[in-house]
Design a protein around this motif. Structure first.
Motif, short mmCIF file in Angstrom:
data_model
loop_
_atom_site.label_atom_id
_atom_site.label_comp_id
_atom_site.label_asym_id
_atom_site.label_seq_id
_atom_site.Cartn_x
_atom_site.Cartn_y
_atom_site.Cartn_z
N PHE A 2 -7.22 -29.88 -1.76
CA PHE A 2 -7.94 -31.09 -1.36
C PHE A 2 -6.94 -32.21 -1.06
CE2 PHE A 2 -10.02 -35.13 -2.36
CZ PHE A 2 -11.18 -35.05 -1.60
N ARG A 3 -5.94 -32.35 -1.94
CA ARG A 3 -4.92 -33.39 -1.77
C ARG A 3 -4.18 -33.21 -0.45
NH1 ARG A 3 0.16 -34.73 -2.24
NH2 ARG A 3 0.86 -32.58 -2.53
N GLN A 4 -4.03 -31.93 -0.04
CA GLN A 4 -3.31 -31.64 1.20
C GLN A 4 -4.22 -31.65 2.43
OE1 GLN A 4 -0.82 -28.13 0.99
NE2 GLN A 4 -0.07 -28.62 -1.06
N GLY A 5 -5.48 -32.01 2.25
CA GLY A 5 -6.39 -32.11 3.38
C GLY A 5 -7.03 -30.79 3.79
N ALA A 7 -7.27 -26.38 -10.42
CA ALA A 7 -5.99 -27.02 -10.08
C ALA A 7 -5.56 -26.65 -8.67
CB ALA A 7 -4.92 -26.61 -11.10
N VAL A 8 -5.78 -25.40 -8.27
CA VAL A 8 -5.47 -24.98 -6.90
C VAL A 8 -6.33 -25.77 -5.92
CG1 VAL A 8 -5.69 -23.08 -5.24
CG2 VAL A 8 -4.63 -22.67 -7.48
#
Length: 199
Positions: free
Chosen positions: A52-55, A46-47
């Motif tokens: 990844f979502r934040q680049g 999850a971390v």
């Protein structure tokens, strides 16, 4: 094992600092440790998903997955557990050198093994994340039915049953996985990383 004497370390032309600058963030190893069923892999993934979502350039090293490949020759004796962690530490160091935030999810039950891995890294690159969860709760969850098998004697040297788990004495982060949601645990880790200017 005899250590070879005819090998030489070669410095790379692109440094860790170069890679961090290009990525726009720091790199480190988030070392998730705790009993089986404590939630290490779930939280580590999850971390990584949020990074990844934040680049953020990231990667997950998971205990079970590594034992399917790199460490498939190792069992669960004390020696094999130590060697398992040693190899993972070296791999994690390569990821940190490459400029990534690497999350690792391993029981890594022995304090001395984790300390040896920590010694591979520069200061503040190794972040020990203790996923603390009472063994009763881990057994209640028992997603792989491992505790039940260990109690029946079908699995030997199982951590928490007939093999010890040495909890971290001064982890950088402690997550009480029986008291917080996955989202809250993730935010706790990200808050730490932001506080250290890693992300």
């Amino acid at each position: 094992m005899t250590k070879p004497t005819n090998i030489t370390w070669h410095e790379t032309s692109i440094s860790k600092e170069n890679r961090r600058e290009k990525n726009g963030h720091g790199s480190c190893a988030l070392w998730f440790t705790g009993l089986s069923g404590s939630g290490k892999s779930t939280i580590a993934n999850a971390v990584s998903n949020e990074l990844f979502r934040q680049g953020i350039s990231e990667y997950v090293l998971d205990g079970d997955n590594i034992r399917h490949g790199l460490n498939k020759d190792l069992g669960f004796s004390d020696y094999d557990r130590t060697e398992n962690i040693r190899r993972i530490g070296e791999v994690a160091k390569l990821f940190v050198d490459s400029g990534k935030v690497v999350t690792t999810a391993f029981i890594s039950p022995f304090r001395s093994d984790r300390d040896q891995v920590r010694a591979l890294f520069e200061e503040e690159e190794f972040i020990e994340v203790f996923v603390q969860c009472p063994i009763e709760e881990c057994e209640r969850r028992d997603p792989k039915q491992l505790y039940a098998k260990a109690r029946r004697g079908e699995i030997k040297d199982f951590t928490g049953i007939d093999s010890p788990y040495e909890a971290p004495e001064q982890p950088e982060i402690t997550l009480h996985s029986d008291q917080v949601t996955i989202e809250e645990a993730v935010e706790q880790v990200l808050t730490y990383l932001r506080g250290k200017n890693i992300i």
